[in-house]
Design an enzyme around this catalytic site. Structure first.
Site, mmCIF file in Angstrom:
data_model
loop_
_atom_site.group_PDB
_atom_site.id
_atom_site.type_symbol
_atom_site.label_atom_id
_atom_site.label_comp_id
_atom_site.label_asym_id
_atom_site.label_seq_id
_atom_site.Cartn_x
_atom_site.Cartn_y
_atom_site.Cartn_z
ATOM 1 N N ASP A 1 47.439 43.793 28.722
ATOM 2 C CA ASP A 1 46.321 43.750 28.533
ATOM 3 C C ASP A 1 46.244 44.991 29.314
ATOM 4 O O ASP A 1 45.477 46.512 29.089
ATOM 5 C CB ASP A 1 45.616 43.260 28.579
ATOM 6 C CG ASP A 1 45.088 41.760 28.232
ATOM 7 O OD1 ASP A 1 45.593 42.203 26.930
ATOM 8 O OD2 ASP A 1 45.079 40.215 28.814
ATOM 9 N N SER B 1 49.558 33.651 27.072
ATOM 10 C CA SER B 1 49.033 34.350 28.187
ATOM 11 C C SER B 1 49.072 33.259 29.500
ATOM 12 O O SER B 1 49.055 31.894 29.445
ATOM 13 C CB SER B 1 47.049 34.237 28.265
ATOM 14 O OG SER B 1 46.256 34.978 29.319
ATOM 15 N N ARG C 1 40.287 34.960 42.026
ATOM 16 C CA ARG C 1 40.027 36.448 41.283
ATOM 17 C C ARG C 1 38.363 36.871 42.963
ATOM 18 O O ARG C 1 38.553 38.426 42.612
ATOM 19 C CB ARG C 1 38.580 35.802 40.485
ATOM 20 C CG ARG C 1 39.649 36.008 39.030
ATOM 21 C CD ARG C 1 40.822 36.310 38.911
ATOM 22 N NE ARG C 1 41.530 36.187 37.470
ATOM 23 C CZ ARG C 1 42.961 36.139 37.787
ATOM 24 N NH1 ARG C 1 43.277 36.769 38.455
ATOM 25 N NH2 ARG C 1 43.373 35.954 36.601
ATOM 26 N N ASP D 1 37.344 35.006 33.469
ATOM 27 C CA ASP D 1 37.427 35.516 34.184
ATOM 28 C C ASP D 1 36.365 36.828 35.069
ATOM 29 O O ASP D 1 36.317 38.236 36.242
ATOM 30 C CB ASP D 1 39.213 35.946 34.347
ATOM 31 C CG ASP D 1 39.931 35.245 35.044
ATOM 32 O OD1 ASP D 1 39.374 34.221 35.825
ATOM 33 O OD2 ASP D 1 40.965 35.282 35.082
#
Length: 413
Positions: free
Chosen positions: A20, A181, A100, A129
């Site tokens: 990504d 992923s 995060r 996320d």
């Protein structure tokens, strides 16, 4: 006021080096009038995934790569306080969610230091996320524009991403056949996508390379491993009698737990955006740490506190999962948890064997356990005292029974 694409001269990108974020760099240059892209990678304990990142970032078009070591910040500020709260989201130990808020805070710090106009991330519009990053960014820098390519571009799948990468000569470490992923940090490794999208199919546990932090119980040794973990006021301070910082304890527990097949789960969780998602999570060290802490709390917390804490742990986990680490409620719950941990000090002994964690004894100078009261042998406890206790405890139930039989109404007449 949000800046227009033409006004954006410099972008800070949350960069992992994966598919990504590698694709995003040339896409930003093509669609935002060729801004400077500063790649920021957070070292949160993912190990060799950081190898070669600078070369790949620059090859994709970034002006530079900044690597921020955030491992101890994540462990000490988020992971350990959450473990002390026994925070679990539908049995998920929150591995991705833990990192995060700290990464987002660092992105803001870099953006301000570099004079950037925007922060960009590679989270999809389907996932959690995007919320976690953006809520934290808005907490510290609501004036900065946030660019989320997955909510803007025409790319609709990983195959199309790989097509785009190949067309732009972007070096990749994934293939179409094995591009799960994944998210890896000091606490866990997650697997999503490909065959896991079909809940009827078993994960490919026995395929070499699928599990990275652990093994299956069948592959674990036939001989058990025994460990001890020392806690002080709820925080782990030593492993097998050796004092070390929390991050090193987690690393060591990952190694011994993974070798014994501990901590791999296959779950279907409820995402924030409303859909269900299936994932396989490897959390060997975290699973052991949670279990050990729970054992110690059994010995040192009174009933009311323990039960209230268990109820509030769901709220705590939901806040972490939902990206609200930097919120008044989370801070208030953490204050409550800190208070509950004043006497959570002691040593927990565990046996690890083929995926099982077996308690082998707990010792605490703050123990509430009174052997003289609990024993089945002769003691000073007067068992006759239970008569009056039960009579009073049963009064509401007695009244209910009398009402059902009409005895209360008769007495009133």
């Amino acid at each position: 006021m949000a800046k227009l694409a033409g006004d954006i001269k410099k972008v800070v990108l949350a960069y992992s080096g994966g598919l990504d974020t590698s694709v995003i760099i040339p896409w930003l240059k093509e669609n935002y009038n060729n801004p400077e892209v500063i790649a920021v990678s957070a070292d949160v304990g993912q190990g060799n995934e950081l190898d070669g990142l600078e070369r790949r970032a620059k090859a994709s078009g970034a002006s530079k790569l900044i690597v921020a070591d955030l491992t101890d910040e994540v462990v000490d500020e988020v992971i350990i306080p959450s473990m002390m709260a026994d925070a679990k989201y539908e049995s998920y130990l929150l591995g991705t969610a833990f990192t995060r808020p700290i990464i987002a805070r660092k992105l803001v710090e870099v953006a301000r230091a570099e004079g950037a106009d925007a922060i960009c991330h590679g989270c999809t519009g389907k996932g959690n996320d995007q919320v976690r990053f953006e809520v934290a960014i808005k907490r510290f820098a609501p004036e900065l524009k946030i660019i989320a390519p997955w909510r803007e571009w025409d790319i609709q799948s990983r195959d199309q991403e790989i097509d785009y990468a190949e067309a732009h000569n972007i070096p990749l470490k994934v293939s179409r056949e094995d591009s799960y992923s994944k998210d890896k940090n000091i606490w866990h490794l997650s697997h999503e996508g490909l065959d896991l999208e079909d809940p009827s199919k078993a994960p490919k546990y026995d395929v070499p390379g699928f599990l990275e932090l652990s093994v299956t119980p069948e592959q674990a040794p036939d001989k058990a491993t025994t460990i001890t973990i020392d806690f002080k006021k709820g925080r782990p301070v030593a492993l097998d009698g050796k004092k070390m910082k929390a991050s090193d304890i987690i690393r060591a527990l990952n190694k011994v737990g993974g070798a014994n097949g501990i901590g791999t789960i296959d779950i279907i969780e409820n995402r924030m955006v409303g859909m269900k998602d299936r994932g396989v999570y490897e959390t060997p060290g975290g699973t052991i740490l949670y279990r050990a802490h729970e054992q110690l709390e059994m010995l040192t917390l009174d009933a009311d506190t323990l039960h209230e804490k268990q109820k509030l742990s769901i709220d705590f986990a939901s806040l972490v999962y939902g990206g609200k680490w930097f919120s008044p409620l989370r801070e208030a719950l953490s204050a409550f948890v800190e208070k509950t941990q004043e006497h959570v000090t002691g040593t927990v002994k565990l046996k690890l064997y083929k995926g099982n964690i077996i308690p082998m004894g707990t010792i605490s100078p703050e123990s509430l356990y009174n052997e003289d009261l609990a024993t089945f042998q002769e003691s000073d406890f007067d068992q006759g005292d239970a008569d009056g206790f039960i009579d009073l405890y049963a009064l509401p139930t007695v009244a209910e029974g009398m009402r059902e039989r009409g005895e209360l109404a008769k007495k009133e007449k």
